[in-house]
Motif scaffolding. Sequence first.
Motif, short mmCIF file in Angstrom:
data_model
loop_
_atom_site.label_atom_id
_atom_site.label_comp_id
_atom_site.label_asym_id
_atom_site.label_seq_id
_atom_site.Cartn_x
_atom_site.Cartn_y
_atom_site.Cartn_z
N GLY A 1 1.72 -9.59 11.28
CA GLY A 1 0.76 -9.45 10.20
C GLY A 1 1.34 -8.82 8.95
O GLY A 1 2.55 -8.82 8.74
N TRP A 2 0.44 -8.29 8.14
CA TRP A 2 0.80 -7.68 6.87
C TRP A 2 1.33 -6.27 7.12
O TRP A 2 0.74 -5.51 7.86
CB TRP A 2 -0.40 -7.65 5.94
N VAL A 3 2.44 -5.96 6.49
CA VAL A 3 3.11 -4.68 6.71
C VAL A 3 3.19 -3.92 5.39
O VAL A 3 3.64 -4.47 4.38
CB VAL A 3 4.54 -4.89 7.27
N SER A 4 2.76 -2.68 5.41
CA SER A 4 2.81 -1.82 4.24
C SER A 4 4.26 -1.47 3.92
O SER A 4 5.03 -1.08 4.80
CB SER A 4 2.01 -0.54 4.51
N LEU A 5 4.62 -1.57 2.65
CA LEU A 5 5.97 -1.22 2.23
C LEU A 5 6.22 0.28 2.42
O LEU A 5 7.34 0.70 2.71
CB LEU A 5 6.21 -1.63 0.78
N GLY A 6 5.17 1.08 2.31
CA GLY A 6 5.29 2.51 2.58
C GLY A 6 5.69 2.76 4.02
O GLY A 6 6.52 3.64 4.31
N ARG B 1 0.14 -9.27 -0.41
CA ARG B 1 -1.32 -9.25 -0.52
C ARG B 1 -1.72 -7.83 -0.88
O ARG B 1 -1.27 -6.87 -0.26
CB ARG B 1 -1.95 -9.68 0.80
N ARG B 2 -2.57 -7.72 -1.87
CA ARG B 2 -3.04 -6.40 -2.31
C ARG B 2 -4.21 -5.95 -1.47
O ARG B 2 -4.86 -6.73 -0.81
CB ARG B 2 -3.46 -6.46 -3.78
N GLY B 3 -4.47 -4.66 -1.54
CA GLY B 3 -5.65 -4.13 -0.89
C GLY B 3 -5.34 -3.32 0.35
O GLY B 3 -4.19 -3.17 0.77
N LYS B 4 -6.42 -2.80 0.92
CA LYS B 4 -6.30 -1.91 2.07
C LYS B 4 -5.57 -2.55 3.25
O LYS B 4 -4.77 -1.92 3.92
CB LYS B 4 -7.69 -1.45 2.50
#
Length: 152
Positions: free
Chosen positions: A24-29, A58-61
């Motif tokens: 899935g989507w992974v936060s760069l932080g 993708r932006r957002g939470k």
Amino acid sequence: MGGMFSTKGRYALRVMGDLASHDGWVSLGDVAKRQGISRKYLDHVVSLMHRAGYVKSRRGKSGGYCLTRKPEEYTLGMILRAAEGSLAPVACLDCTSDELCPQIENCPTVNIWRDLSAVTAEFLDGHTLADIIAKDPSAQDEETVNSAHRLC
């Protein structure tokens, strides 16, 4: 010699490997924390991967980054070229510029550099991102670690 590849190239492989090993989507932080790399520097590296079409954002939470392909569809050479621009070991063989070295016709070392470039490209294009994530760095045996130190 400090190394054939810059931190940009090395970090590109690490961030792509990190993204490949998470669904899935992974936060760069989160990637920055796991990899011990500054978030600001990773922003720059990931923008190179995004420009090459290797990641999407993708932006957002629930946003972040993810790969655009399967890990086995990225060669290490592709990733390094996107980050570094060239895999040439010396500037006179860098095909990304229109300038030719004025000494190339008479250079006694050009064949050595050309052969090294070919071997490097063949190796990196023969390995994929899937190869990186298949190897658990915490499972390295003592011989692997010792052989890496002998290279120095």
